[in-house]
Design a protein around this motif. Sequence first.
Motif, PDB file in Angstrom:
ATOM      1  N   LEU A  64       0.829  -1.204   0.000  1.00 51.96           N
ATOM      2  CA  LEU A  64       0.000   0.000   0.000  1.00 51.96           C
ATOM      3  C   LEU A  64       0.867   1.258   0.000  1.00 51.96           C
ATOM      4  CD1 LEU A  64      -3.123   0.252   2.188  1.00 51.96           C
ATOM      5  CD2 LEU A  64      -1.534   2.134   2.164  1.00 51.96           C
ATOM      6  N   MET A  65       1.897   1.256   0.828  1.00 50.88           N
ATOM      7  CA  MET A  65       2.794   2.417   0.895  1.00 50.88           C
ATOM      8  C   MET A  65       3.510   2.618  -0.437  1.00 50.88           C
ATOM      9  SD  MET A  65       4.290   1.948   4.774  1.00 50.88           S
ATOM     10  CE  MET A  65       5.509   3.256   4.642  1.00 50.88           C
ATOM     11  N   ARG A  66       3.966   1.534  -1.046  1.00 49.05           N
ATOM     12  CA  ARG A  66       4.615   1.651  -2.365  1.00 49.05           C
ATOM     13  C   ARG A  66       3.632   2.221  -3.386  1.00 49.05           C
ATOM     14  NH1 ARG A  66       6.928  -3.279  -0.882  1.00 49.05           N
ATOM     15  NH2 ARG A  66       5.422  -4.458  -2.131  1.00 49.05           N
ATOM     16  N   ARG A  67       2.391   1.758  -3.341  1.00 49.61           N
ATOM     17  CA  ARG A  67       1.354   2.225  -4.274  1.00 49.61           C
ATOM     18  C   ARG A  67       1.132   3.738  -4.130  1.00 49.61           C
ATOM     19  NH1 ARG A  67      -0.923   1.368  -8.835  1.00 49.61           N
ATOM     20  NH2 ARG A  67      -3.161   1.394  -8.890  1.00 49.61           N
ATOM     21  N   LEU A  68       1.259   4.234  -2.903  1.00 51.08           N
ATOM     22  CA  LEU A  68       1.077   5.671  -2.648  1.00 51.08           C
ATOM     23  C   LEU A  68       2.379   6.464  -2.777  1.00 51.08           C
ATOM     24  CD1 LEU A  68      -1.370   5.545   0.398  1.00 51.08           C
ATOM     25  CD2 LEU A  68      -1.925   6.157  -1.972  1.00 51.08           C
ATOM     26  N   GLY A  69       3.481   5.764  -3.031  1.00 51.27           N
ATOM     27  CA  GLY A  69       4.769   6.443  -3.167  1.00 51.27           C
ATOM     28  C   GLY A  69       5.366   6.879  -1.841  1.00 51.27           C
ATOM     29  N   ILE A  70       5.015   6.186  -0.773  1.00 54.73           N
ATOM     30  CA  ILE A  70       5.533   6.514   0.556  1.00 54.73           C
ATOM     31  C   ILE A  70       6.756   5.645   0.820  1.00 54.73           C
ATOM     32  CG2 ILE A  70       5.054   6.509   3.036  1.00 54.73           C
ATOM     33  CD1 ILE A  70       2.076   6.914   2.293  1.00 54.73           C
TER      34      ILE A  70
ATOM     35  N   TRP B  98      -6.957   0.782   8.675  1.00 57.01           N
ATOM     36  CA  TRP B  98      -7.711   0.200   7.550  1.00 57.01           C
ATOM     37  C   TRP B  98      -9.034   0.931   7.372  1.00 57.01           C
ATOM     38  CZ3 TRP B  98      -3.706  -1.527   5.743  1.00 57.01           C
ATOM     39  CH2 TRP B  98      -2.960  -2.628   6.176  1.00 57.01           C
ATOM     40  N   ARG B  99      -9.693   1.271   8.470  1.00 63.94           N
ATOM     41  CA  ARG B  99     -10.977   1.980   8.382  1.00 63.94           C
ATOM     42  C   ARG B  99     -10.797   3.361   7.762  1.00 63.94           C
ATOM     43  NH1 ARG B  99     -14.442   3.149  13.681  1.00 63.94           N
ATOM     44  NH2 ARG B  99     -13.002   4.890  13.828  1.00 63.94           N
ATOM     45  N   ALA B 100      -9.764   4.081   8.183  1.00 61.63           N
ATOM     46  CA  ALA B 100      -9.515   5.423   7.640  1.00 61.63           C
ATOM     47  C   ALA B 100      -9.182   5.364   6.151  1.00 61.63           C
ATOM     48  CB  ALA B 100      -8.373   6.092   8.413  1.00 61.63           C
ATOM     49  N   LEU B 101      -8.380   4.387   5.763  1.00 65.55           N
ATOM     50  CA  LEU B 101      -8.029   4.258   4.349  1.00 65.55           C
ATOM     51  C   LEU B 101      -9.242   3.870   3.513  1.00 65.55           C
ATOM     52  CD1 LEU B 101      -4.534   2.575   4.708  1.00 65.55           C
ATOM     53  CD2 LEU B 101      -5.015   4.902   3.883  1.00 65.55           C
ATOM     54  N   SER B 102     -10.103   3.058   4.074  1.00 63.68           N
ATOM     55  CA  SER B 102     -11.341   2.701   3.382  1.00 63.68           C
ATOM     56  C   SER B 102     -12.209   3.938   3.178  1.00 63.68           C
ATOM     57  CB  SER B 102     -12.104   1.647   4.185  1.00 63.68           C
ATOM     58  OG  SER B 102     -13.325   1.333   3.563  1.00 63.68           O
ATOM     59  N   ALA B 103     -12.330   4.737   4.223  1.00 68.21           N
ATOM     60  CA  ALA B 103     -13.156   5.944   4.146  1.00 68.21           C
ATOM     61  C   ALA B 103     -12.575   6.972   3.178  1.00 68.21           C
ATOM     62  CB  ALA B 103     -13.308   6.558   5.544  1.00 68.21           C
ATOM     63  N   ALA B 104     -11.242   6.992   3.049  1.00 62.72           N
ATOM     64  CA  ALA B 104     -10.599   7.949   2.134  1.00 62.72           C
ATOM     65  C   ALA B 104     -10.936   7.633   0.685  1.00 62.72           C
ATOM     66  CB  ALA B 104      -9.082   7.935   2.346  1.00 62.72           C
TER      67      ALA B 104
ATOM     68  N   LEU C 199      -9.438   6.215  -1.838  1.00 63.38           N
ATOM     69  CA  LEU C 199      -8.434   6.659  -2.804  1.00 63.38           C
ATOM     70  C   LEU C 199      -8.400   5.725  -4.007  1.00 63.38           C
ATOM     71  CD1 LEU C 199      -5.542   7.434  -0.289  1.00 63.38           C
ATOM     72  CD2 LEU C 199      -7.091   9.075  -1.370  1.00 63.38           C
ATOM     73  N   PRO C 200      -8.484   6.271  -5.222  1.00 59.55           N
ATOM     74  CA  PRO C 200      -8.457   5.421  -6.417  1.00 59.55           C
ATOM     75  C   PRO C 200      -7.223   4.521  -6.499  1.00 59.55           C
ATOM     76  CG  PRO C 200      -9.064   7.667  -7.009  1.00 59.55           C
ATOM     77  CD  PRO C 200      -8.662   7.677  -5.554  1.00 59.55           C
ATOM     78  N   LYS C 201      -6.090   5.001  -6.026  1.00 62.74           N
ATOM     79  CA  LYS C 201      -4.861   4.197  -6.067  1.00 62.74           C
ATOM     80  C   LYS C 201      -4.946   2.962  -5.183  1.00 62.74           C
ATOM     81  CE  LYS C 201      -1.255   7.521  -7.204  1.00 62.74           C
ATOM     82  NZ  LYS C 201       0.036   8.073  -6.771  1.00 62.74           N
ATOM     83  N   LEU C 202      -5.889   2.948  -4.260  1.00 59.51           N
ATOM     84  CA  LEU C 202      -5.978   1.849  -3.295  1.00 59.51           C
ATOM     85  C   LEU C 202      -7.195   0.956  -3.513  1.00 59.51           C
ATOM     86  CD1 LEU C 202      -4.917   3.726  -0.023  1.00 59.51           C
ATOM     87  CD2 LEU C 202      -3.485   2.528  -1.698  1.00 59.51           C
TER      88      LEU C 202
END
Length: 157
Positions: free
Chosen positions: A48-54, A105-111, A113-116
């Motif tokens: 996930l971090m790689r996908r977001l460039g973190i 996981w809940r926060a990322l779900s709510a965000a 984000l198309p990348k995720l």
Amino acid sequence: MNDHLAGSVGALELIAYCAHLYDGKPLGAFFTKMKAQIGTDQHTLRRLMRRLGIEESKVRQAGARAGEKLGRALFTIAGSEPDGLGLLLVLEGLIMGVVGKRLLWRALSAANLPKLEQFNFVELQCRAEDQIKRAQAEQVRSARRALVDAGLWRGDS
């Protein structure tokens, strides 16, 4: 996200230690299963971090490893036997970490984000809930052994 990754690094080291310490006992099986699941979740977080460039913070991970060594020392001092307070402390720390992961996981779900979109946050949250329930069940058994059975608390006060 680096804080969550660092937390998982330290947690996996302590869980591996506990799995080895309690090998051949029900607690060993519990820690072995948790290690496998948290390892899978850590791998997911890295993807996930790689996908977001973190970029991963090696400094935070080193700090987590150092913290794990301190935690292991406190665990040993407090009592690493199945009826020791050290085990109770380890389980409480594990629960806190998994609750934090579930909230991530809940926060990322709510965000949303198309990348995720390739990540199944509902499944990840359910797995975290299961981990929390199993760790809480072990925590209750540990508390009973450490406090009630040892005569430190009678349960009526």
